[in-house]
Design a protein around this motif. Structure first.
Motif, mmCIF file in Angstrom:
data_model
loop_
_atom_site.group_PDB
_atom_site.id
_atom_site.type_symbol
_atom_site.label_atom_id
_atom_site.label_comp_id
_atom_site.label_asym_id
_atom_site.label_seq_id
_atom_site.Cartn_x
_atom_site.Cartn_y
_atom_site.Cartn_z
ATOM 1 N N THR A 18 60.960 12.998 72.320
ATOM 2 C CA THR A 18 60.212 12.269 73.342
ATOM 3 C C THR A 18 58.806 11.980 72.853
ATOM 4 N N ASP A 19 58.131 11.090 73.580
ATOM 5 C CA ASP A 19 56.714 10.889 73.324
ATOM 6 C C ASP A 19 55.926 11.865 74.188
ATOM 7 N N ALA A 20 54.626 11.727 74.246
ATOM 8 C CA ALA A 20 53.780 12.691 74.953
ATOM 9 C C ALA A 20 53.986 12.658 76.466
ATOM 10 N N GLN A 21 54.486 11.534 77.010
ATOM 11 C CA GLN A 21 54.716 11.433 78.447
ATOM 12 C C GLN A 21 56.128 11.857 78.849
ATOM 13 N N GLY A 22 56.984 12.130 77.884
ATOM 14 C CA GLY A 22 58.336 12.546 78.189
ATOM 15 C C GLY A 22 59.351 11.431 78.156
ATOM 16 N N ASP A 62 52.715 10.617 64.230
ATOM 17 C CA ASP A 62 51.702 11.295 63.421
ATOM 18 C C ASP A 62 52.033 12.776 63.262
ATOM 19 N N ALA A 63 52.502 13.378 64.353
ATOM 20 C CA ALA A 63 52.823 14.810 64.337
ATOM 21 C C ALA A 63 54.117 15.034 65.104
ATOM 22 N N LEU A 64 54.775 16.128 64.787
ATOM 23 C CA LEU A 64 56.011 16.492 65.466
ATOM 24 C C LEU A 64 55.874 17.916 65.976
ATOM 25 N N LEU A 65 55.942 18.101 67.297
ATOM 26 C CA LEU A 65 55.890 19.427 67.896
ATOM 27 C C LEU A 65 57.312 19.892 68.155
ATOM 28 N N ALA A 66 57.608 21.128 67.791
ATOM 29 C CA ALA A 66 58.966 21.652 67.965
ATOM 30 C C ALA A 66 58.910 23.137 68.252
ATOM 31 N N ASP A 67 60.012 23.638 68.816
ATOM 32 C CA ASP A 67 60.087 25.077 69.089
ATOM 33 C C ASP A 67 60.538 25.818 67.838
ATOM 34 N N ARG A 68 60.661 27.125 67.953
ATOM 35 C CA ARG A 68 60.926 27.959 66.775
ATOM 36 C C ARG A 68 62.325 27.785 66.216
ATOM 37 N N GLY A 69 63.206 27.083 66.906
ATOM 38 C CA GLY A 69 64.526 26.799 66.362
ATOM 39 C C GLY A 69 64.477 25.829 65.191
ATOM 40 N N TYR A 70 63.379 25.124 65.043
ATOM 41 C CA TYR A 70 63.219 24.147 63.961
ATOM 42 C C TYR A 70 62.348 24.683 62.833
ATOM 43 N N ILE A 84 54.521 13.059 58.239
ATOM 44 C CA ILE A 84 54.491 13.591 59.600
ATOM 45 C C ILE A 84 54.010 15.030 59.541
ATOM 46 N N ARG A 85 53.011 15.349 60.344
ATOM 47 C CA ARG A 85 52.468 16.705 60.371
ATOM 48 C C ARG A 85 53.327 17.579 61.285
ATOM 49 N N PRO A 86 54.001 18.596 60.732
ATOM 50 C CA PRO A 86 54.822 19.460 61.587
ATOM 51 C C PRO A 86 53.969 20.506 62.315
ATOM 52 N N VAL A 87 54.138 20.573 63.618
ATOM 53 C CA VAL A 87 53.508 21.604 64.438
ATOM 54 C C VAL A 87 54.662 22.375 65.071
ATOM 55 N N ILE A 88 55.149 23.362 64.343
ATOM 56 C CA ILE A 88 56.358 24.069 64.729
ATOM 57 C C ILE A 88 56.035 25.538 64.929
ATOM 58 N N ALA A 89 56.486 26.091 66.049
ATOM 59 C CA ALA A 89 56.285 27.513 66.316
ATOM 60 C C ALA A 89 57.024 28.325 65.259
ATOM 61 N N GLU A 90 56.418 29.415 64.828
ATOM 62 C CA GLU A 90 57.014 30.227 63.770
ATOM 63 C C GLU A 90 57.866 31.334 64.355
ATOM 64 N N PHE A 102 52.888 22.355 75.630
ATOM 65 C CA PHE A 102 53.411 21.028 75.351
ATOM 66 C C PHE A 102 54.928 20.969 75.496
ATOM 67 N N TRP A 103 55.598 22.093 75.401
ATOM 68 C CA TRP A 103 57.044 22.108 75.371
ATOM 69 C C TRP A 103 57.661 21.702 76.702
ATOM 70 N N TYR A 104 56.926 21.838 77.813
ATOM 71 C CA TYR A 104 57.490 21.480 79.106
ATOM 72 C C TYR A 104 57.839 20.004 79.176
ATOM 73 N N VAL A 105 57.187 19.165 78.377
ATOM 74 C CA VAL A 105 57.461 17.727 78.386
ATOM 75 C C VAL A 105 58.905 17.467 77.974
ATOM 76 N N VAL A 106 59.367 18.114 76.920
ATOM 77 C CA VAL A 106 60.740 17.926 76.457
ATOM 78 C C VAL A 106 61.712 18.549 77.457
ATOM 79 N N GLU A 107 61.383 19.718 77.977
ATOM 80 C CA GLU A 107 62.255 20.354 78.957
ATOM 81 C C GLU A 107 62.383 19.495 80.208
ATOM 82 N N ARG A 108 61.309 18.856 80.623
ATOM 83 C CA ARG A 108 61.352 17.970 81.781
ATOM 84 C C ARG A 108 62.243 16.756 81.503
#
Length: 150
Positions: A18-22, A62-70, A84-90, A102-108
């Motif tokens: 998704t984008d930043a708005q979901g 520009d960046a990709l936010l992801a949970d720790r599964g990635y 692409i700058r990865p912003v991934i939880a470790e 930020f993760w609530y956007v994808v969950e929504r």
């Protein structure tokens, strides 16, 4: 019972970028036993060109936010190679490291997709029919968001 997509494990998964708005940019359907990280690059390739400022349309974020599964070094390197700058939880780090806000956007967005009853429980045996309904739901979510802006 067993999934018609993959007999090894019951169920199927919806993968969403998704984008930043979901608003969903790309969606895919896989079997229940597929690892999430294997669908990262195919989803990135599915993102359509987005026109914006003067010049060529953008094909990548520009960046990709992801949970720790990635969290895999191979995919981090592949994202950097694409610019692409990865912003991934470790993995192994305590929860609350900062990506949760930020993760609530994808969950929504996934909740919006599962708001369509046909996608919540998969009744179709053929995966192409279910994937068509997934694409239709994506279009409706985008339409509703654009309608709110006007």
């Amino acid at each position: 019972g067993p999934s018609p997509v993959d007999r090894a494990r019951p169920g199927s998964k919806h993968h969403v970028i998704t984008d930043a708005q979901g608003i969903p940019l790309a969606v895919s359907l896989t079997g229940g036993n597929r690892n999430d990280v294997t669908q990262l690059l195919p989803l990135l390739d599915k993102i359509p060109a987005v026109a914006g400022t003067v010049g060529r349309p953008r094909h990548r974020p520009d960046a990709l936010l992801a949970d720790r599964g990635y969290d895999h070094n191979k995919y981090r390197r592949l994202l950097w190679a694409r610019g692409i700058r990865p912003v991934i939880a470790e993995r192994g780090q305590p929860h609350g490291s900062g990506l949760g806000i930020f993760w609530y956007v994808v969950e929504r967005t996934i909740a919006w997709l599962h708001g369509f009853r046909r996608l919540r429980i998969r009744w179709e045996r053929r995966d192409d029919i279910h994937e068509a309904f997934l694409g239709l739901a994506t279009c409706l979510i985008t339409y509703r968001h654009v309608q709110r802006l006007c």
